[in-house]
Structures are given as C-alpha cells and as structure tokens.
Design an enzyme around this catalytic site. Structure first.
Site, mmCIF file in Angstrom:
data_model
loop_
_atom_site.group_PDB
_atom_site.id
_atom_site.type_symbol
_atom_site.label_atom_id
_atom_site.label_comp_id
_atom_site.label_asym_id
_atom_site.label_seq_id
_atom_site.Cartn_x
_atom_site.Cartn_y
_atom_site.Cartn_z
ATOM 1 N N GLU A 51 -1.940 -5.368 -3.712
ATOM 2 C CA GLU A 51 -0.931 -4.605 -2.978
ATOM 3 C C GLU A 51 0.155 -5.527 -2.421
ATOM 4 O O GLU A 51 1.336 -5.166 -2.400
ATOM 5 C CB GLU A 51 -1.588 -3.810 -1.858
ATOM 6 C CG GLU A 51 -2.461 -2.673 -2.368
ATOM 7 C CD GLU A 51 -3.135 -1.884 -1.273
ATOM 8 O OE1 GLU A 51 -3.385 -0.687 -1.463
ATOM 9 O OE2 GLU A 51 -3.432 -2.474 -0.198
ATOM 10 N N ASP A 62 0.836 -1.204 0.000
ATOM 11 C CA ASP A 62 0.000 0.000 0.000
ATOM 12 C C ASP A 62 0.868 1.250 0.000
ATOM 13 O O ASP A 62 0.601 2.210 -0.738
ATOM 14 C CB ASP A 62 -0.912 -0.024 1.226
ATOM 15 C CG ASP A 62 -1.781 1.214 1.331
ATOM 16 O OD1 ASP A 62 -2.720 1.349 0.531
ATOM 17 O OD2 ASP A 62 -1.504 2.054 2.206
#
Length: 224
Positions: A117, A46
């Site tokens: 992610e 992320d």
C-alpha cells in the site's frame, strides 16, 4: 533487492526515488536510522487502493448491488490478497527492517501488505493518480474472478464484514483504544464495534494486526 530492479518489476520509474525508499522503510528500520517510516504512505495507499478497486468493480459489474460489490472489494484488498500481489514483484525481499525485526518479522503478512500500500502511495505522489491506478489495476483484473468465487483467502475482518452485511442497517467499525512501547516496538490495542456495542478486542504490533485480532475475537464470540 536493488531499487532499480524493483522499479522494473513495478513497471514504474520514479522521478524521486526517495519516495520508494520511504515506502520500503518499516518503522523498526526508520527508528534505527532516524528516518521516516512508511506508515503515512501506507495510510494514503490504502485509500487509493480502495478507491481504485471500487471504481474498477462499478465499471465491471453494472448489475451487482452495493453489498455484493463491497464483499468483492474486501476480498481484493484484504491482507492475503495484497501479499499475493506483493509476491509477484518480490516486494518482501525489498522491505527494510531494523536489525531486531529481521528474523522475527521478515515473513509477516501485515508488514508486506502495508509496504504494498505504501508503494501505491509513493507512485501516486511521484506520478499522480493515473500512474497509481495503472499500477494497481492489473492485480485487480487478474484476481477479481478469484475474489468473486471466494478462492482468495479471506482474513478475519473480511469474514466478519460479510457476516454483518447480511443484516441491513448494521454498522461495523474499529477503533484504536491505545498504544504502548517505543516507536520501533509499538503494541496497539483495538476494539471492534457493532453499531455502538463492542463485540471484540485485540492487540498487535500494527494497527491492522490489532484489528484482525479484534475481528477474530468477535468471530469467536459468534461461535465461528
């Protein structure tokens, strides 16, 4: 989907394939097999995604102010956008879930977005930041015009962020207030704060889902 096939779709060959396996391991699967889940990789991925998107937008749009850049980035890295990216490499079919989660969770967007992610982080750990950016950038380049025009579907957090950013000096933040249940079936509780005031709360099977529910509650409070 076999890992070799997925690596071809990713455009990246892993030196340590166990990193890719970990990136695809949902917590329900990891719990059943006494292995590590992809949650830590998702956390790292992320940050890499947000940094790469910010750098890309700053280079591409030299005359756009910080507020508008933040809105575009939010659209490029929101859950719906990540699911669009993941669909191009059939990532959902490669995610490993526990037996109890397969039927109920296979199509959940949050699980797919988290796995995407996690894959970014796996590539970073295996090959470095430039390899990770090389993987991410084609998606940003392909969909940035949609993000600018607002054609990428926006999730609750993105919508709420854009509303708050209209008022300079206002700060939006999220905090996890608790969690219950066993490791393979957690429920997370979250509050969203405007400055220091709670404006919504929610719960979900992942931290991101809980944040989305909190944002939804805040939007409802605003009559949206």
């Amino acid at each position: 989907m076999k890992l070799l096939q997925l690596q071809k779709l990713l455009g990246y060959q892993f030196k340590d394939v166990s990193l890719l396996t970990k990136a695809l391991s949902h917590s329900s699967y990891a719990n059943e097999h006494n292995s590590q889940s992809n949650e830590r990789l998702e956390f790292l991925g992320d940050s890499i995604l947000n940094f790469t998107a910010a750098e890309f937008l700053c280079k591409k749009y030299k005359d756009i102010d910080e507020g508008d850049l933040s809105k575009i980035r939010a659209s490029l890295v929101c859950e719906q956008a990540l699911c669009i990216y993941a669909k191009e490499i059939a990532l959902t079919d490669a995610i490993m879930l526990g037996k109890g989660e397969i039927q109920s969770s296979r199509k959940k967007d949050a699980i797919t977005a988290d796995a995407f992610e996690a894959v970014i982080a796996a590539i970073y750990l295996d090959g470095g930041i430039e390899k990770a950016k090389k993987f991410v950038l084609p998606y940003l380049e392909k969909y940035v015009d949609m993000a600018v025009s607002g054609k990428v579907n926006k999730d609750n957090k993105t919508i709420l962020q854009e509303i708050i950013q209209q008022n300079k000096g206002e700060k939006l933040s999220y905090r996890i207030t608790g969690e219950t249940g066993p490791a393979h079936d957690r429920t997370f509780y979250c509050e969203v704060l405007l400055n220091s005031n709670v404006i919504g709360s929610g719960e979900g099977k992942s931290k991101k889902e809980a944040e989305q529910e909190a944002a939804s509650a805040a939007l409802a409070l605003m009559g949206l």
